[in-house]
Enzyme design. Structure first.
Site, PDB file in Angstrom:
ATOM      1  N   HIS A 181       0.809  -1.214   0.000  1.00  0.00           N
ATOM      2  CA  HIS A 181       0.000   0.000   0.000  1.00  0.00           C
ATOM      3  C   HIS A 181       0.847   1.270   0.000  1.00  0.00           C
ATOM      4  O   HIS A 181       0.349   2.351  -0.286  1.00  0.00           O
ATOM      5  CB  HIS A 181      -0.985   0.002   1.183  1.00  0.00           C
ATOM      6  CG  HIS A 181      -0.346   0.274   2.518  1.00  0.00           C
ATOM      7  ND1 HIS A 181      -0.010  -0.720   3.399  1.00  0.00           N
ATOM      8  CD2 HIS A 181      -0.007   1.428   3.128  1.00  0.00           C
ATOM      9  CE1 HIS A 181       0.502  -0.190   4.495  1.00  0.00           C
ATOM     10  NE2 HIS A 181       0.520   1.120   4.353  1.00  0.00           N
ATOM     11  N   ASP A 211       0.138  -7.687   1.489  1.00  0.00           N
ATOM     12  CA  ASP A 211       0.590  -6.291   1.595  1.00  0.00           C
ATOM     13  C   ASP A 211       2.114  -6.189   1.650  1.00  0.00           C
ATOM     14  O   ASP A 211       2.686  -5.465   2.474  1.00  0.00           O
ATOM     15  CB  ASP A 211      -0.024  -5.630   2.819  1.00  0.00           C
ATOM     16  CG  ASP A 211       0.002  -4.101   2.723  1.00  0.00           C
ATOM     17  OD1 ASP A 211       0.207  -3.587   1.612  1.00  0.00           O
ATOM     18  OD2 ASP A 211      -0.190  -3.444   3.760  1.00  0.00           O
ATOM     19  N   SER A 290       4.858   2.819   7.956  1.00  0.00           N
ATOM     20  CA  SER A 290       4.452   1.635   7.193  1.00  0.00           C
ATOM     21  C   SER A 290       5.588   1.168   6.294  1.00  0.00           C
ATOM     22  O   SER A 290       6.207   1.965   5.579  1.00  0.00           O
ATOM     23  CB  SER A 290       3.216   1.952   6.342  1.00  0.00           C
ATOM     24  OG  SER A 290       2.088   2.163   7.155  1.00  0.00           O
TER      25      SER A 290
END
Length: 448
Positions: A181, A211, A290
């Site tokens: 993402h 992911d 992230s």
């Protein structure tokens, strides 16, 4: 002709009050080095022409002794001139030694003053954390996601940053691991290393379901510091963890916490497919963290920081990391093949809520294409008869003896299987149970 001699030697500074030549000066008590150890001084009495030799034993910083030797017989005028020359040379050398000693004496107190700063004292665990951050920061990178935009008036196409995140160096070949993402929708990607050097990156491959994405940069090998790979199978709730990343686009930041839960389940931000066995931590994971690494106390990678659950939207919630054991298998496939080869049944199934309303437990098959593994094996999909009535398809209740209560259970079981593996699928068909062998196939797009 009698000769004279002198020598320059190092001397240890004395702490006692020591007299100099005059026995009253305190000058020599602060001289740390350069002393005249011995000299013979010739003095001629003008009245009788007799030359007297005096031996000087002079250790700067120590007691000084004067000794008068026996008288010497008068020498010729030529020897006298030579002795006067040597006498002047002795005085010059003595002055030079004293000057050097005074210079050192002046500098020493200043140096001592500068070095009196007391170093900061840290506890053992603090030193370990500082060392962990310093050693692993060179492995963490900053990723900028650029999107192509077109000006509505000039029709010019330009790139604008649409997001950012963190990542880490996987190997010396320039592979960078991050979350999918973080790079989703990018027309261009740039990776900034710890030394602020920036490189264009290309996508090697990605796994939307888990992911995870792998990039590659063409950077010199001496600038690439692969992160140490650990193991996540033996993690324990309560052990310390450390998250490194670039939150809010800032420079490298360290947050600490503990593992607050194991074997959690979250949904992929890209596909919504559940990710199992996720690590839960209370270490702050802010926007921009992230894709960054989650480390154990030895500095080894145990997970990728991927999400945070917080009702307030702040970092005070619960953070989640994809375990490194899951990541390692995915990265290896992406590096070798550019994609993940995951086995599938080849079905589409109904939402869990629909099955619960029927009062049964399992996965209801909505569609089983005839060219897919389940269709080839004979699993029946849900359909309508000629009168428009709904005829339920097979309801999968177990795979290879492992109970299937919902879609998450089915995904978890399939993740443990391999392509071309034959499994026994147990289904509820009408009012009876059937066991059907199915050979799993590689996953194409948009299949389960």
């Amino acid at each position: 002709m009698a000769a004279f001699s002198y020598s320059l030697v190092s001397a240890t500074p004395t702490t006692t009050s020591t007299a100099a030549l005059s026995r009253s000066s305190t000058l020599f008590t602060i001289i740390p080095k350069f002393s005249i150890s011995r000299a013979i001084y010739y003095h001629r009495n003008p009245s009788n022409g007799i030359t007297v030799a005096r031996t000087i034993i002079c250790a700067l910083g120590n007691n000084t002794k004067w000794t008068t030797a026996t008288s010497l017989t008068p020498d010729s005028d030529e020897s006298w001139r030579i002795r006067k020359l040597l006498d002047s040379l002795l005085v010059a050398c003595t002055s030079l030694a004293l000057s050097c000693s005074l210079f050192v004496a002046d500098v020493a107190p200043a140096s001592a003053f500068v070095s009196t700063t007391t170093p900061r004292k840290l506890q053992t665990d603090e030193l370990a954390t500082v060392r962990l951050f310093r050693e692993n920061t060179p492995s963490v990178v900053y990723i900028t996601n650029l999107a192509a935009k077109q000006d509505a008036f000039t029709l010019d196409i330009f790139e604008v940053p649409q997001g950012s995140g963190s990542g880490f160096v996987w190997d010396k070949q320039g592979h960078i691991v991050t979350n999918y993402h973080v790079i989703r929708g990018a027309s261009d990607l740039r990776v900034t290393l710890a030394d602020q050097s920036t490189y264009d990156a290309r996508v090697v491959g990605f796994d939307q379901d888990k992911d995870v994405a792998v990039l590659r940069i063409d950077a010199p090998k001496d600038k690439l510091r692969p992160i140490p790979i650990g193991v996540s199978a033996d993690l324990l709730v309560g052990q310390k963890v450390f998250a490194i990343g670039n939150p809010f686009g800032l420079d490298h930041t360290l947050t600490t916490g503990v593992i607050s839960g194991l074997r959690r389940e979250i949904s992929s931000a890209a596909t919504g497919r559940p990710i199992q066995d996720v690590i839960q931590t209370d270490a702050a994971i802010n926007p921009g963290n992230s894709g960054g690494p989650l480390l154990d106390s030895s500095g080894s990678l145990i997970g990728i920081n991927t999400a945070i659950y917080s009702p307030s939207g702040a970092s005070s919630g619960v953070g989640f990391s994809i375990p490194v054991d899951t990541v390692s298998g995915i990265v290896d496939q992406l590096v070798k093949f550019g994609k993940v080869t995951r086995p599938i049944l080849g079905i589409k199934f109904a939402p869990d809520q629909s099955v619960e309303q029927l009062g049964v437990s399992g996965v209801l098959v909505l569609d089983a294409p005839p060219n897919g593994p389940a269709g080839k094996a004979g699993l029946k999909p849900t359909k309508r008869d000629s009168y428009g009535r709904l005829i339920l398809g097979d309801i999968i209740t177990s795979v290879d003896g492992k109970k299937v209560s919902n879609g998450s259970d089915l995904y978890r079981i399939l993740d443990q299987c391999k392509v071309d593996e034959k499994v026994i699928v147990e289904v509820l068909r009408g009012d009876h149970i059937e066991k059907i062998p199915v050979t799993l196939e590689p996953k194409p797009d948009d299949e389960t």
